[in-house]
Design an enzyme around this catalytic site. Structure first.
Site, short mmCIF file in Angstrom:
data_model
loop_
_atom_site.label_atom_id
_atom_site.label_comp_id
_atom_site.label_asym_id
_atom_site.label_seq_id
_atom_site.Cartn_x
_atom_site.Cartn_y
_atom_site.Cartn_z
N GLY A 11 0.75 -1.17 -0.24
CA GLY A 11 0.22 -0.42 0.25
C GLY A 11 0.51 1.43 -0.40
N LYS A 13 3.32 4.26 -0.95
CA LYS A 13 3.97 4.35 -2.60
C LYS A 13 5.66 5.19 -3.21
CE LYS A 13 -1.03 6.80 -3.59
NZ LYS A 13 -1.07 5.93 -4.26
N MET A 14 6.03 4.86 -3.57
CA MET A 14 6.85 4.55 -4.46
C MET A 14 7.51 5.80 -5.21
SD MET A 14 10.00 2.09 -5.09
CE MET A 14 11.32 1.74 -5.05
N PRO A 15 8.39 6.63 -5.26
CA PRO A 15 8.49 7.57 -6.12
C PRO A 15 9.04 6.53 -7.81
CG PRO A 15 8.96 8.38 -4.19
CD PRO A 15 9.04 7.56 -4.51
N GLY A 18 14.32 7.76 -8.98
CA GLY A 18 15.07 8.37 -7.54
C GLY A 18 16.61 8.38 -8.01
N LEU A 19 17.57 8.53 -7.29
CA LEU A 19 18.78 8.74 -7.22
C LEU A 19 18.98 7.63 -6.93
CD1 LEU A 19 21.12 10.76 -7.81
CD2 LEU A 19 21.62 11.07 -5.38
N GLY A 20 20.06 7.13 -8.30
CA GLY A 20 21.19 6.05 -7.26
C GLY A 20 22.27 6.58 -6.78
N ASP A 45 18.28 5.51 -4.00
CA ASP A 45 18.41 4.05 -3.87
C ASP A 45 19.83 3.73 -3.41
OD1 ASP A 45 17.40 1.21 -4.88
OD2 ASP A 45 19.61 1.37 -5.27
N TYR A 50 27.39 -0.57 -1.78
CA TYR A 50 27.99 -0.12 -2.02
C TYR A 50 29.26 0.65 -1.42
CZ TYR A 50 24.32 -0.21 -4.96
OH TYR A 50 22.86 -0.60 -6.24
N LYS A 79 19.75 -2.55 0.62
CA LYS A 79 20.11 -3.75 0.25
C LYS A 79 20.82 -4.93 1.05
CE LYS A 79 19.85 -2.34 -3.98
NZ LYS A 79 20.11 -0.48 -4.73
N HIS A 112 19.88 -8.50 -1.73
CA HIS A 112 20.73 -7.63 -3.14
C HIS A 112 20.78 -8.66 -4.65
CE1 HIS A 112 23.82 -4.16 -4.43
NE2 HIS A 112 23.18 -4.73 -5.27
#
Length: 300
Positions: A11, A13-15, A18-20, A45, A50, A79, A112
């Site tokens: 339910g 909401k996810m834009p 996004g910026l990786g 993200d 990373y 992740k 991941h």
């Protein structure tokens, strides 16, 4: 179009964009995150592997203070790395991420890779452990129930592995993050996910290191010229228009702004891009090939 969002099976909401932060240098990524949030991005993200989550968290927290942005208005993805797949280590993986980000929760937490690496070895080692994916997933479910991850999902899962989780899970994955661009559209995988209530995020949405570059494809350049857009904007708009979330990576302010300006393409444009037949997968670590992570290119 850049203000669109997709609804997860929780339910939430996810834009759509996004910026990786993959391969974003630690000394530059905090500023990049602040730039993105100031421009209107509301989705960041990242990932433990990373090696830059402290700086990503710094950028998020500074932007919240300086721009008056509320935490609940920023969608943060991270992740679980492969060395945390043992059931007793899954919660520790998220704890490490939350400590680095200086946050109480993430909005989405992904497995991941469908790969279990030696927990006592290096981050990118080549020793693997035989841990059933569902065992790791059940620990992810606990993180969701505890409120530490507001949604959980997977990344780099092909259809058979995703089906296994769907069949056995108490809480079904909300997301599958996979490599997606016009040279690797993975139409079959995308349709399977969307048919089963699993949203899709495109990593490397611009085709990192493809030969030739996706942005140099004649069809992409033709559509860009027709609409007074850049090839990058066309590529991102194509994915977003098929209800795929995009997370282009950049630490350059002008590029971050360019990537944010996606627009709706007409059906003729979409069909032309869908008609590109050249295929190129950018991300397939050699050490994983022995495990047959990707058996095909995701096409019908």
């Amino acid at each position: 179009m850049n203000q669109r969002s997709l609804t997860l099976n929780t339910g939430k909401k996810m834009p759509i964009i996004g910026l990786g932060t993959f391969l974003s240098e630690p000394e530059k990524v905090a500023s990049a995150v602040k730039t993105a949030l100031k421009l209107g991005y509301r989705h960041i993200d990242g990932a433990w592997c990373y090696g830059n989550e402290k700086e990503v968290g710094q950028g998020i927290n500074e932007a919240m203070k300086e721009e008056g942005i509320k935490r609940e208005d920023i969608f943060v993805t991270s992740k679980l790395w492969n060395t945390f797949h043992r059931p007793e280590l899954v919660a520790k993986g998220l704890e490490s991420t939350l400590n680095d980000l200086q946050l109480d929760y993430v909005d989405l937490y992904l497995m991941h890779w469908p790969v279990s690496q030696d927990a006592d070895g290096p981050k990118f080692g080549d020793k693997f452990e035989d841990i059933p994916l569902i065992d790791t997933w059940r620990e992810m479910e606990k993180l969701y129930k505890a409120g530490k991850a507001k949604a959980i999902g997977v990344s780099n899962f092909d259809i058979p592995r995703l089906q296994e989780i769907l069949d056995k899970a108490e809480i079904k994955p909300a997301m599958n993050q996979i490599e997606l661009h016009p040279f690797l559209p993975q139409h079959k995988v995308v349709k399977f996910c969307q048919d089963h209530g699993v949203q899709v995020t495109a990593y490397s949405p611009l085709g990192q290191k493809t030969e030739p570059k996706v942005s140099d494809d004649p069809i992409i350049k033709e559509i860009a010229a027709k609409h007074n857009m850049t090839p990058t904007q066309v590529i991102l708009s194509w994915n977003a228009q098929r209800n795929v979330i995009v997370i282009p990576k950049s630490v350059t302010p002008s590029r971050i702004e360019e990537n944010f300006h996606i627009a709706e393409l007409n059906q003729e444009d979409i069909e032309k891009i869908n008609g590109i037949t050249y295929r190129y997968r950018c991300v397939y670590p050699p050490r994983f090939k022995v495990l047959n992570i990707f058996n095909d290119l995701g096409d019908f």
